[in-house]
Design a protein around this motif. Structure first.
Motif, PDB file in Angstrom:
ATOM      1  N   THR A   1      35.806  51.504 -39.513  1.00 46.34           N
ATOM      2  CA  THR A   1      34.450  50.994 -39.285  1.00 46.34           C
ATOM      3  C   THR A   1      33.934  51.363 -37.898  1.00 46.34           C
ATOM      4  O   THR A   1      32.919  50.822 -37.443  1.00 46.34           O
ATOM      5  N   GLY A   2      34.670  52.261 -37.205  1.00 46.59           N
ATOM      6  CA  GLY A   2      34.186  52.778 -35.934  1.00 46.59           C
ATOM      7  C   GLY A   2      34.440  51.911 -34.731  1.00 46.59           C
ATOM      8  O   GLY A   2      33.841  52.129 -33.674  1.00 46.59           O
ATOM      9  N   HIS A   3      35.334  50.942 -34.845  1.00 45.79           N
ATOM     10  CA  HIS A   3      35.646  50.073 -33.716  1.00 45.79           C
ATOM     11  C   HIS A   3      36.927  50.534 -33.024  1.00 45.79           C
ATOM     12  O   HIS A   3      37.917  50.877 -33.679  1.00 45.79           O
ATOM     13  N   ALA A   4      36.905  50.515 -31.703  1.00 45.36           N
ATOM     14  CA  ALA A   4      38.086  50.882 -30.920  1.00 45.36           C
ATOM     15  C   ALA A   4      39.066  49.717 -30.873  1.00 45.36           C
ATOM     16  O   ALA A   4      38.703  48.562 -31.099  1.00 45.36           O
ATOM     17  N   TYR A   5      40.311  50.051 -30.603  1.00 43.51           N
ATOM     18  CA  TYR A   5      41.342  49.020 -30.442  1.00 43.51           C
ATOM     19  C   TYR A   5      42.263  49.441 -29.307  1.00 43.51           C
ATOM     20  O   TYR A   5      42.367  50.634 -28.978  1.00 43.51           O
ATOM     21  N   PRO A   6      42.929  48.485 -28.661  1.00 42.02           N
ATOM     22  CA  PRO A   6      43.805  48.814 -27.534  1.00 42.02           C
ATOM     23  C   PRO A   6      44.936  49.745 -27.949  1.00 42.02           C
ATOM     24  O   PRO A   6      45.538  49.564 -29.012  1.00 42.02           O
ATOM     25  N   ARG A   7      45.246  50.721 -27.108  1.00 40.24           N
ATOM     26  CA  ARG A   7      46.320  51.660 -27.404  1.00 40.24           C
ATOM     27  C   ARG A   7      47.493  51.514 -26.439  1.00 40.24           C
ATOM     28  O   ARG A   7      48.440  52.301 -26.489  1.00 40.24           O
TER      29      ARG A   7
END
Length: 318
Positions: A231-237
């Motif tokens: 859905t185009g949302h970033a998440y911590p890597r």
């Protein structure tokens, strides 16, 4: 190398020629990493293309036909793989399993794959599987017939409390299993399915509690990240990205799904667990398994597995 790269000089006309062709074709499938359960149909396709032949790929077995005509070759192909690989040719149609404990034993409830509406019930008589085709109503399925290694003698001795455990297990995880089986839109969702299968297998080993615990957390993490990514949302890597409560909270914020915080905490797992540096009991691993099912079930009530409206027809008959 692809399956289509295989060639053979001519259509076999004797058993020896057929055997040589099949050994060559099977070796080629091995180089192409074609799973065994898919090789028979792939072989029919390849042989038909190689020799320019066609016919009924599912002919009646006992109908008279000339040796090594197309239908005869198709039957020989299926028989060859079944003879050589046995049970490895079988495909498990189940979308997934749920593990539960009864009488100190871990059991696998293997959910059936179905289309349309299916009513589930519990009957101690294992001969009563249910109605496969609902001509005058929905099809039905006896949950007890989906429990691996449950004998008729054991089923007949189940108490009412045992039956309730089985019903509760189904109600806890059915929506989650069917949702996860259909989840698409990001490769992490596919990887999550593999982690889930690994966690179930480890749980059933009883000695694999640490591995089960780790795979359960990995499944949750990849489900969350897969949904965010598609859905185009970033998440911590960084390390925070492996914290299940943190990623779960991000899912709530971005996708609007309220997830049970205690379940997220139960799923959360430190890397030390994977290496046996932290002791994990079978009970701890099972609790995490059930917490994962609860969370995925909560996702399934709000988010379509395929980013479009989808409904299921599961219900438990009283």
């Amino acid at each position: 190398m692809t399956p289509q790269d295989w060639t053979w000089p001519s259509k076999p006309t004797t058993a020896d020629e057929f055997e040589r062709m099949m050994l060559s074709l099977d070796a080629h499938f091995g180089h192409c990493n074609i799973p065994v359960p898919h090789r028979d149909f792939q072989a029919i396709t390849m042989v038909s293309r190689a020799f320019g032949i066609s016919g009924n790929v599912m002919p009646a077995r006992h109908s008279p036909r000339p040796p090594f005509c197309p239908e005869d070759i198709y039957l020989r192909i299926g028989d060859w793989f079944e003879l050589v690989y046995g049970d490895r040719t079988k495909v498990d149609p189940s979308p997934g399993s749920i593990v539960f404990e009864m009488a100190g034993i871990h059991w696998r409830l293997r959910l059936p794959r179905y289309y349309g509406t299916l009513e589930f019930f519990v009957d101690r008589n294992l001969a009563h599987h249910g109605i496969a085709l609902g001509l005058h109503g929905p099809a039905t399925h006896n949950l007890l017939s989906s429990i691996d290694s449950l004998t008729p003698a054991y089923a007949a001795r189940l108490s009412d409390q045992d039956c309730k455990i089985i019903q509760d297990t189904f109600l806890l995880g059915a929506d989650a299993i069917y949702w996860l089986d259909k989840a698409t839109g990001n490769d992490l969702l596919h990887q999550a399915r593999q982690d889930y299968k690994s966690s179930v297998n480890a749980l059933l080993e009883r000695q694999g509690a640490n591995q089960a615990r780790w795979d359960t957390a990995q499944c949750a993490e990849k489900v969350f990240k897969g949904l965010l990514a598609r859905t185009g949302h970033a998440y911590p890597r960084d390390k925070v990205g492996h914290n299940i409560p943190v990623i779960g909270k991000l899912v709530t914020e971005k996708l609007g799904v309220v997830l049970t915080t205690t379940a997220l905490a139960t799923i959360d797992c430190k890397p030390a667990v994977r290496y046996g540096e932290v002791a994990v009991s079978a009970s701890d691993a099972l609790h995490a398994h059930h917490a994962l099912l609860k969370v995925i079930s909560e996702l399934s009530q709000v988010i379509s597995p395929q980013q479009q409206s989808a409904t299921t027809g599961t219900r438990l008959k009283p």
